[in-house]
Design an enzyme around this catalytic site. Structure first.
Site, PDB file in Angstrom:
ATOM      1  N   LYS A 182     -33.117  25.463 -38.149  1.00 46.52           N
ATOM      2  CA  LYS A 182     -32.821  24.119 -38.644  1.00 46.52           C
ATOM      3  C   LYS A 182     -34.110  23.467 -39.141  1.00 46.52           C
ATOM      4  O   LYS A 182     -34.923  22.974 -38.372  1.00 46.52           O
ATOM      5  CB  LYS A 182     -32.210  23.224 -37.562  1.00 46.52           C
ATOM      6  N   GLU A 257     -44.244  22.559 -29.630  1.00 52.70           N
ATOM      7  CA  GLU A 257     -45.550  22.226 -30.219  1.00 52.70           C
ATOM      8  C   GLU A 257     -45.431  20.780 -30.666  1.00 52.70           C
ATOM      9  O   GLU A 257     -44.690  20.471 -31.591  1.00 52.70           O
ATOM     10  CB  GLU A 257     -45.839  23.174 -31.384  1.00 52.70           C
ATOM     11  N   CYS A 291     -50.439  17.949 -36.866  1.00 52.13           N
ATOM     12  CA  CYS A 291     -50.346  17.776 -35.410  1.00 52.13           C
ATOM     13  C   CYS A 291     -51.729  17.759 -34.781  1.00 52.13           C
ATOM     14  O   CYS A 291     -51.956  17.072 -33.790  1.00 52.13           O
ATOM     15  CB  CYS A 291     -49.475  18.863 -34.797  1.00 52.13           C
ATOM     16  N   GLU A 389     -50.002   8.488 -31.596  1.00 49.21           N
ATOM     17  CA  GLU A 389     -50.086   9.356 -32.766  1.00 49.21           C
ATOM     18  C   GLU A 389     -49.555   8.596 -33.983  1.00 49.21           C
ATOM     19  O   GLU A 389     -48.426   8.121 -33.978  1.00 49.21           O
ATOM     20  CB  GLU A 389     -49.250  10.621 -32.552  1.00 49.21           C
TER      21      GLU A 389
HETATM   22  P1  NAI Z   1     -38.918  14.529 -34.979  1.00 46.23           P
HETATM   23  O1  NAI Z   1     -39.531  15.138 -33.768  1.00 46.23           O
HETATM   24  O2  NAI Z   1     -37.795  13.561 -34.785  1.00 46.23           O
HETATM   25  O3  NAI Z   1     -38.336  15.701 -35.926  1.00 46.23           O
HETATM   26  C1  NAI Z   1     -38.777  17.034 -35.930  1.00 46.23           C
HETATM   27  C2  NAI Z   1     -37.569  17.973 -35.992  1.00 46.23           C
HETATM   28  O4  NAI Z   1     -36.754  17.765 -34.848  1.00 46.23           O
HETATM   29  C3  NAI Z   1     -36.646  17.732 -37.195  1.00 46.23           C
HETATM   30  O5  NAI Z   1     -36.119  18.984 -37.600  1.00 46.23           O
HETATM   31  C4  NAI Z   1     -35.559  16.874 -36.596  1.00 46.23           C
HETATM   32  O6  NAI Z   1     -34.333  16.946 -37.287  1.00 46.23           O
HETATM   33  C5  NAI Z   1     -35.428  17.462 -35.216  1.00 46.23           C
HETATM   34  N1  NAI Z   1     -34.860  16.551 -34.220  1.00 46.23           N
HETATM   35  C6  NAI Z   1     -34.976  15.194 -34.161  1.00 46.23           C
HETATM   36  N2  NAI Z   1     -34.321  14.715 -33.097  1.00 46.23           N
HETATM   37  C7  NAI Z   1     -33.785  15.789 -32.451  1.00 46.23           C
HETATM   38  C8  NAI Z   1     -33.007  15.945 -31.262  1.00 46.23           C
HETATM   39  N3  NAI Z   1     -32.641  14.895 -30.534  1.00 46.23           N
HETATM   40  N4  NAI Z   1     -32.659  17.191 -30.890  1.00 46.23           N
HETATM   41  C9  NAI Z   1     -33.046  18.258 -31.612  1.00 46.23           C
HETATM   42  N5  NAI Z   1     -33.765  18.178 -32.737  1.00 46.23           N
HETATM   43  C10 NAI Z   1     -34.136  16.951 -33.155  1.00 46.23           C
HETATM   44  O7  NAI Z   1     -40.064  13.893 -35.842  1.00 46.23           O
HETATM   45  P2  NAI Z   1     -39.926  12.774 -36.999  1.00 46.23           P
HETATM   46  O8  NAI Z   1     -38.933  11.745 -36.588  1.00 46.23           O
HETATM   47  O9  NAI Z   1     -39.712  13.464 -38.265  1.00 46.23           O
HETATM   48  O10 NAI Z   1     -41.388  12.158 -36.985  1.00 46.23           O
HETATM   49  C11 NAI Z   1     -41.748  11.188 -36.002  1.00 46.23           C
HETATM   50  C12 NAI Z   1     -43.130  11.452 -35.500  1.00 46.23           C
HETATM   51  O11 NAI Z   1     -43.178  12.715 -34.844  1.00 46.23           O
HETATM   52  C13 NAI Z   1     -44.214  11.547 -36.548  1.00 46.23           C
HETATM   53  O12 NAI Z   1     -44.662  10.304 -36.953  1.00 46.23           O
HETATM   54  C14 NAI Z   1     -45.260  12.335 -35.807  1.00 46.23           C
HETATM   55  O13 NAI Z   1     -45.976  11.472 -34.964  1.00 46.23           O
HETATM   56  C15 NAI Z   1     -44.460  13.291 -34.959  1.00 46.23           C
HETATM   57  N6  NAI Z   1     -44.364  14.631 -35.588  1.00 46.23           N
HETATM   58  C16 NAI Z   1     -45.192  15.616 -35.124  1.00 46.23           C
HETATM   59  C17 NAI Z   1     -45.192  16.850 -35.729  1.00 46.23           C
HETATM   60  C18 NAI Z   1     -46.091  17.943 -35.262  1.00 46.23           C
HETATM   61  O14 NAI Z   1     -46.466  18.788 -36.044  1.00 46.23           O
HETATM   62  N7  NAI Z   1     -46.426  18.022 -33.998  1.00 46.23           N
HETATM   63  C19 NAI Z   1     -44.348  17.137 -36.896  1.00 46.23           C
HETATM   64  C20 NAI Z   1     -43.481  16.052 -37.262  1.00 46.23           C
HETATM   65  C21 NAI Z   1     -43.519  14.845 -36.628  1.00 46.23           C
END
Ligand code: NAI
Ligand code: MG
Length: 493
Positions: A182, A257, A291, A389
């Site tokens: 996904k 991660e 990240c 972050e």
């Molecule tokens: P997110 O963690 O919500 O999304 C990342 C992935 O998880 C996407 O594929 C999303 O559809 C999925 N997801 C979201 N909620 C979920 C749930 N309840 N169960 C299963 N999968 C779920 O991140 P988002 O909202 O795009 O970004 C928010 C913040 O997260 C960013 O501002 C950043 O701080 C952090 N982030 C960190 C990343 C990293 O590389 N460690 C990458 C992306 C975001």
């Protein structure tokens, strides 16, 4: 034939059991190009019924044994072919990745090249996962066999869309797992393009299924599904925690991660030019949507003012521009949500710290989610901009007195993904390396990421490791086999 990736109306479908198929309720969503704010594609939105279908396809492909019992050599050949296909299509994949994420094309080309390398690395590793003979009694032969975990749900973010998918697909496939992937809802396109190559490279139906949708309605049911054995996730710490809670019900294996607030530490004796460059590169590469971004820049007091000045002067020359412009060093951030989120932090920062440069939207663009490279200084580690972050082009510069204080500030965070230390004194630099609570520590550099080396976080930055041999471990179970060599009855009765 697997059918067509897109419907006649041009909407990207779902890839399930080797076929391009429709979804249960016909819902679609829009994929936006962040530089223009215009729609660049439409994609079918998967809900729990679609998740169930994809999981069942992966389960059947695993349980039929076709993929897990293929020889590692045969699995390797498929990964090599997939890598070759990615290289052949590099230009088009990189263009779509750049337009969809906003990142400069030169960065996207690097990402896609790395995707091919990851598939090659894990293709190579597939044939090098030996078991073990355990030193037990002379009357038995004890073996440890390495076997695939089963069905893996891969949930990836939008900052390195295809690369984060590859970090998981490569080891999962090499191990013999089957998969439901996904992608992030913001950036589904390159994963869908990858799925268009699966049949050609000889991946059997059901081994990798690709569905798209939102976190709550698509990611969460994948995590909760009883037929999924493992979840590998990259994204926010908040969602990571919710995944651990949900996975507890079925005791899935989970690797995470997550976020970071990584310190980039500069001592007065470090190479000056390299340090100023390293501070900027560490935070502004990929618009700060990394990240491991070096978002807390810790600078020894002796050089602090001069360092802030030098960084500021150079930061003002960083060229922001559209993703397809080869001169662009930074593009827009990924979408409106992220843009609003970063701008909120800019407002918070202005109340907590002094602003050296940036702090808003560059005037030269009338559309697109562009944000100036921003440097805040004269702030301590307790400020929100030092603790949370931001995931955008925003640096916080914090002064420190000496080595002890640098270590204390660096470790004063719930995160522990990455850190860097800059010094010419190897005694001091290595003492700091040993004291930092982080999964990745660079010395006199920040951000190089090697496929052969472990990647992952301490503390609230994650669970488990990706890349290298560590990465494949997370997709393997260990089976103990005890073979009795003594023909006598047990003699229990
Ligand atoms: P997110 O963690 O919500 O999304 C990342 C992935 O998880 C996407 O594929 C999303 O559809 C999925 N997801 C979201 N909620 C979920 C749930 N309840 N169960 C299963 N999968 C779920 O991140 P988002 O909202 O795009 O970004 C928010 C913040 O997260 C960013 O501002 C950043 O701080 C952090 N982030 C960190 C990343 C990293 O590389 N460690 C990458 C992306 C975001
Ligand atoms: Mg989210």
């Amino acid at each position: 034939m697997a059918g067509s990736a897109k419907t006649s109306a041009g909407v990207y479908q779902q890839y399930i059991n080797g076929e391009w198929v429709g979804n249960a309720d016909g819902k679609t969503f829009s994929v936006i190009e962040p530089a223009t704010e215009l729609e660049m594609a439409r994609v079918l939105e998967a809900g729990s019924a679609d998740v169930d279908l994809a999981v069942r396809a992966a389960r059947a492909a695993f349980d039929s044994g076709e993929w897990p019992t293929k020889t590692p050599y045969d699995r390797a050949q498929i990964l090599f072919k997939l890598a070759a296909k990615v290289r052949e299509q590099l230009a088009v994949l990189a263009e779509v990745e750049a337009l969809n994420t906003g990142k400069p094309i030169i960065e996207a080309e690097g990402d896609i090249g790395a995707v091919a390398e990851v598939f090659e690395y894990y293709g190579g590793l597939a044939t090098k996962i030996p078991g073990q003979v355990n030193p037990v009694s002379a009357n038995a032969l004890s073996l440890s066999l390495r076997e695939p975990i089963g069905v893996a749900g891969l949930i990836v973010p939008w900052n390195y869309p295809l690369l984060m998918a590859a970090w998981k697909l490569g080891p999962a496939l090499a191990a013999g797992c089957t998969i439901v992937l996904k992608p992030a809802e913001q950036t589904p396109l390159t994963s869908l393009m990858l799925a268009e190559y699966f049949e050609e490279v000889g991946l059997p139906p059901g081994v990798v299924n690709v569905i798209n949708g939102f976190g709550e309605s698509c990611g969460a049911p994948l995590v909760a599904h009883p037929l999924v054995d493992k979840i590998a996730f990259t994204g926010s710490t908040e969602v990571g925690k919710s995944i651990v809670k949900s996975a507890a019900d079925t005791l899935k294996r989970v690797t995470l991660e997550l976020g970071g607030k990584s310190p980039n530490i500069f001592f007065a004796d470090a190479d000056w030019e390299a340090s100023v460059d390293g501070a900027l590169f560490g935070i502004f590469i990929n618009q700060g949507e990394v990240c491991s971004a070096g978002s807390r820049i810790l600078v020894e007091k002796k050089i602090y003012s001069r360092f802030v000045e030098a960084m500021t002067e150079k930061a003002k020359t960083i060229k922001l521009g559209p993703p397809m412009d080869r001169a662009s060093k930074m593009g827009p951030v990924v979408n409106k949500d992220q843009y609003d989120r970063v701008r909120e932090y800019l407002a918070i920062g202005k109340t907590e710290a002094k602003l050296a440069c940036g702090g808003g939207r560059p005037k030269e663009f009338d559309k697109g989610y562009y944000i100036q490279p921003t440097i805040f200084y004269d702030v301590d580690n307790s400020a929100r901009i030092s603790r949370e972050e931001i995931f955008g082009p925003v640096a916080t510069v914090i002064p420190f007195e000496d080595e002890g204080e640098a270590i204390r500030i660096a470790n004063d965070t719930p995160y522990g993904l990455a850190a860097a230390v800059w010094s010419r004194d190897i005694y001091k630099a290595f003492r700091v390396v040993k004291s930092l609570r982080a999964g990745i520590v660079w010395v006199n550099h920040m951000q190089p990421t090697c496929i052969e080396a472990p990647w992952g976080g301490y503390k609230q930055s994650g669970v488990g490791r990706e890349l290298g041999p560590w990465g494949i471990e997370e997709y393997l179970e260990t089976k103990q086999v005890h073979i009795n060599l003594d023909e006598q009855p047990i003699g229990w009765y």
